[in-house]
Design an enzyme around this catalytic site. Structure first.
Site, PDB file in Angstrom:
ATOM      1  N   TYR A 256    -115.660  61.450 -81.746  1.00 10.67           N
ATOM      2  CA  TYR A 256    -115.152  61.330 -80.348  1.00 10.67           C
ATOM      3  C   TYR A 256    -114.276  60.266 -80.294  1.00 10.67           C
ATOM      4  CZ  TYR A 256    -115.261  60.989 -75.357  1.00 10.67           C
ATOM      5  OH  TYR A 256    -114.821  61.162 -73.956  1.00 10.67           O
TER       6      TYR A 256
ATOM      7  N   PHE B  46     -87.818  72.649 -65.048  1.00  8.09           N
ATOM      8  CA  PHE B  46     -88.992  73.576 -65.766  1.00  8.09           C
ATOM      9  C   PHE B  46     -90.029  73.338 -65.061  1.00  8.09           C
ATOM     10  CE2 PHE B  46     -92.481  74.503 -68.362  1.00  8.09           C
ATOM     11  CZ  PHE B  46     -92.034  75.853 -68.861  1.00  8.09           C
ATOM     12  N   THR B  47     -90.721  74.731 -64.906  1.00  7.69           N
ATOM     13  CA  THR B  47     -91.854  74.964 -63.669  1.00  7.69           C
ATOM     14  C   THR B  47     -92.804  73.937 -63.749  1.00  7.69           C
ATOM     15  OG1 THR B  47     -92.824  76.292 -65.544  1.00  7.69           O
ATOM     16  CG2 THR B  47     -91.289  77.282 -63.912  1.00  7.69           C
TER      17      THR B  47
ATOM     18  N   ASP C  53     -88.034  66.081 -72.685  1.00  9.27           N
ATOM     19  CA  ASP C  53     -88.651  67.414 -73.169  1.00  9.27           C
ATOM     20  C   ASP C  53     -88.894  67.699 -74.423  1.00  9.27           C
ATOM     21  OD1 ASP C  53     -90.304  69.740 -73.266  1.00  9.27           O
ATOM     22  OD2 ASP C  53     -89.898  69.922 -70.826  1.00  9.27           O
TER      23      ASP C  53
ATOM     24  N   LYS D 243     -95.070  74.926 -78.984  1.00 14.41           N
ATOM     25  CA  LYS D 243     -93.771  75.611 -79.254  1.00 14.41           C
ATOM     26  C   LYS D 243     -93.352  75.084 -80.453  1.00 14.41           C
ATOM     27  CE  LYS D 243     -94.227  75.942 -74.686  1.00 14.41           C
ATOM     28  NZ  LYS D 243     -93.653  75.211 -73.711  1.00 14.41           N
TER      29      LYS D 243
ATOM     30  N   ARG E 117     -88.035  85.227 -64.884  1.00 19.68           N
ATOM     31  CA  ARG E 117     -87.287  83.756 -65.127  1.00 19.68           C
ATOM     32  C   ARG E 117     -86.157  83.695 -63.976  1.00 19.68           C
ATOM     33  NH1 ARG E 117     -91.540  81.742 -65.670  1.00 19.68           N
ATOM     34  NH2 ARG E 117     -92.245  80.464 -67.400  1.00 19.68           N
TER      35      ARG E 117
ATOM     36  N   PHE F   4     -95.647  82.548 -59.848  1.00 15.36           N
ATOM     37  CA  PHE F   4     -95.127  83.723 -60.902  1.00 15.36           C
ATOM     38  C   PHE F   4     -96.602  84.089 -61.738  1.00 15.36           C
ATOM     39  CE2 PHE F   4     -94.825  80.783 -64.571  1.00 15.36           C
ATOM     40  CZ  PHE F   4     -94.608  79.350 -63.789  1.00 15.36           C
TER      41      PHE F   4
HETATM   42  C1  LIG Z   1     -94.132  74.804 -72.367  1.00 17.19           C
HETATM   43  C2  LIG Z   1     -93.240  73.884 -71.516  1.00 17.19           C
HETATM   44  C3  LIG Z   1     -93.723  72.817 -70.990  1.00 17.19           C
HETATM   45  C4  LIG Z   1     -95.187  72.660 -70.694  1.00 17.19           C
HETATM   46  O1  LIG Z   1     -95.962  72.500 -71.822  1.00 17.19           O
HETATM   47  P1  LIG Z   1     -97.369  73.615 -71.863  1.00 17.19           P
HETATM   48  O2  LIG Z   1     -97.856  73.333 -73.329  1.00 17.19           O
HETATM   49  O3  LIG Z   1     -97.274  74.965 -71.637  1.00 17.19           O
HETATM   50  O4  LIG Z   1     -98.369  72.583 -70.856  1.00 17.19           O
HETATM   51  C5  LIG Z   1     -92.856  71.742 -70.524  1.00 17.19           C
HETATM   52  N1  LIG Z   1     -91.637  72.001 -70.752  1.00 17.19           N
HETATM   53  C6  LIG Z   1     -91.017  72.985 -71.521  1.00 17.19           C
HETATM   54  C7  LIG Z   1     -89.518  73.263 -71.831  1.00 17.19           C
HETATM   55  C8  LIG Z   1     -91.824  73.863 -71.933  1.00 17.19           C
HETATM   56  O5  LIG Z   1     -91.178  75.070 -72.539  1.00 17.19           O
END
Ligand SMILES: *Cc1c(COP(=O)(O)O)cnc(C)c1O
Length: 468
Positions: free
Chosen positions: A73, A125-126, A216, A259, A383, A451
């Protein structure tokens, strides 16, 4: 003729069966999903290009490292390995693990954003913008105009328009800009990179006003690849070197390890400022988990740490980006309107151009994604207007210039024949586009990130809200 396709620097050791549903099954599944590909069951999908997030195939090394994950932990050995990998490759001092990227965004936004804050970014970004807005901030798009034109061939469409940023600083005041949020590459623009030269200039401008830059970093390795390929003087530098250069020009980063890092889950927030790190550690315990696991299992942190090392290997990143380019080139050769140049993680079909006979209020991209699913059980993501949501002030749909269907390629998952199957289907739907005569209308519209869970029906003669 087919475009070039580099051989993958891996071979297949384990397989996962997939099945093409019948046309009748596809119609039933799409109706049950409210014409929203987000709500399809994965068992009803043949080729899943909904996202490259967490859909990566891990390597045998990542899997074997998972066996030695330390599930303590507190003070997990696996955390220190992850911390070391982030410090070594991304160069930030303080690493706070989170369950995924949005966990990092939540913590960062809670610390830095308050009512009256303005956050400039190279396109939204969303989840990033949603966290900024939930904390009372206002997002401002400061990306170059070329990014909003799907046909423009600018090599760095992720670049910041310095005049826009300068104007914003002078209008709202530097003291009301907690940070500049920069994505590399820009997901919503179809994976377009920012150049090191532009990042350095942005750095100069923000430093003059004491405004930090938060990166990001979800696809910063893919961005590094484009810099190596396109930016003068960078061809002989390694991907790892260029990645470190990108990070050196920023003060911290939010990372989705789902990613670039070839993991299925995970993320981190990293910063240079020790005070900010301290605040983040205090919040991570509330929202994610202790500051030495942040919502990840020890084995997940092992997989991410190894994934970071693999992500900067030249052959891996080359195969990744060039596979995406192959699909894009096949569509371009067939006359399908796609976002140019082809980005790092996705091929984006310009749905506004394909279905130019539909009004934007009928959601051409949502409609096109549904048509592609019906044709081949290929799952793509909207998108466009649906993803852009409503303006918090006016309550009206935001109509972004880009109305895209995103075909996002999971890393190390599909082969060339899968991509050919997808290309043939998209070309088929494009050639038959005149048959798509009705768009879609909401039957259920969630108030945030609509979405994901929104439901639709064919629009026929139903009267909906007015739109562009
Ligand atoms: C996927 C993504 C996020 C958010 O990350 P999650 O792991 O899905 O929470 C933020 N910014 C960008 C550019 C992304 O592609």
């Amino acid at each position: 003729m087919y475009p070039p396709y580099p051989p993958e620097p891996w071979r297949i050791k384990m397989v996962e069966p997939i099945r093409l549903p019948t046309p009748e099954e596809r119609r039933t599944a799409l109706r049950a999903a409210g014409y929203n590909t987000s709500l399809l069951r994965s068992a009803d999908v043949f080729i899943d290009l909904y996202t490259d997030s967490g859909t990566n195939a891990m390597s045998d090394r990542q899997w074997s490292d998972m066996m030695i994950g330390d599930e303590a932990y507190a003070g997990s050995r696996s955390f220190y390995r992850l911390e070391q990998a982030v410090q070594h490759y991304y160069g930030y001092d303080h690493v706070i693990p989170t369950h995924q990227g949005r966990g990092a965004e939540n913590i960062l936004s809670r610390i830095l954003v308050r009512p009256g804050s303005h956050i400039p970014g190279n396109m939204y970004f969303t989840t990033t913008r949603t966290h900024q807005e939930l904390n009372g901030g206002t997002f401002h798009d400061i990306i170059v105009d070329e990014a909003h034109d799907p046909a423009d061939e600018h090599p760095f469409k992720g670049n910041v328009d310095l005049a826009k940023l300068d104007r914003l600083i002078r209008t709202v005041g530097a003291e009301n800009i907690p940070y500049v949020s920069l994505a590399a590459t820009v997901n919503m623009a179809g994976g377009q990179p920012i150049s090191l030269a532009n990042l350095a200039e942005t750095r100069e401008l923000t430093a003059a006003h004491d405004i930090p830059i938060i990166l990001d970093a979800a696809r910063a390795v893919e961005n590094a690849w484009f810099i190596q390929q396109r930016e003068p003087g960078r061809a002989d530098q390694s991907i790892a070197h260029i990645l470190a250069e990108i990070c050196r020009l920023t003060d911290g980063a939010c990372m989705s390890a789902k990613k670039d890092s070839y993991a299925n889950i995970g993320g981190w927030l990293a910063v240079r400022d020790p005070d900010l790190a301290e605040q983040a550690r205090n919040l991570v315990v509330i929202y994610e988990g202790l500051h030495t696991y942040g919502g990840m299992a020890g084995r997940d942190m092992e997989a991410v740490a190894r994934g970071i090392e693999e992500s900067v290997e030249h052959d891996n990143i080359r195969a990744r980006v060039e596979q995406v380019g192959y699909l894009g080139d096949r569509l371009i050769a067939a006359g399908v309107p796609v976002m140019r140049p082809i980005g790092g993680h996705a091929v984006c079909v310009d749905a506004a151009a394909t279905l130019e006979h539909l009004p934007r209020s009928r959601f051409p991209a949502q409609t096109l994604a549904a048509a592609i699913y019906l044709d081949s059980a290929t799952r793509a993501a909207e998108r466009g207007t649906v993803s852009a949501g409503r303006d918090p002030a006016s309550g009206e749909h935001r109509y972004p210039k880009l109305e895209l269907v995103r075909l996002t390629i999971p890393r190390r998952v599909y082969t060339r024949s899968h991509l050919d199957f997808v290309a043939d289907s998209i070309i088929n739907v494009h050639n038959d586009r005149a048959a798509i005569t009705t768009g879609l209308t909401f039957t259920h519209e969630p108030s945030v990130l609509r979405f994901f869970q929104g439901r639709f029906a064919p629009a026929d003669s139903t009267v909906t809200r007015s739109g562009a």
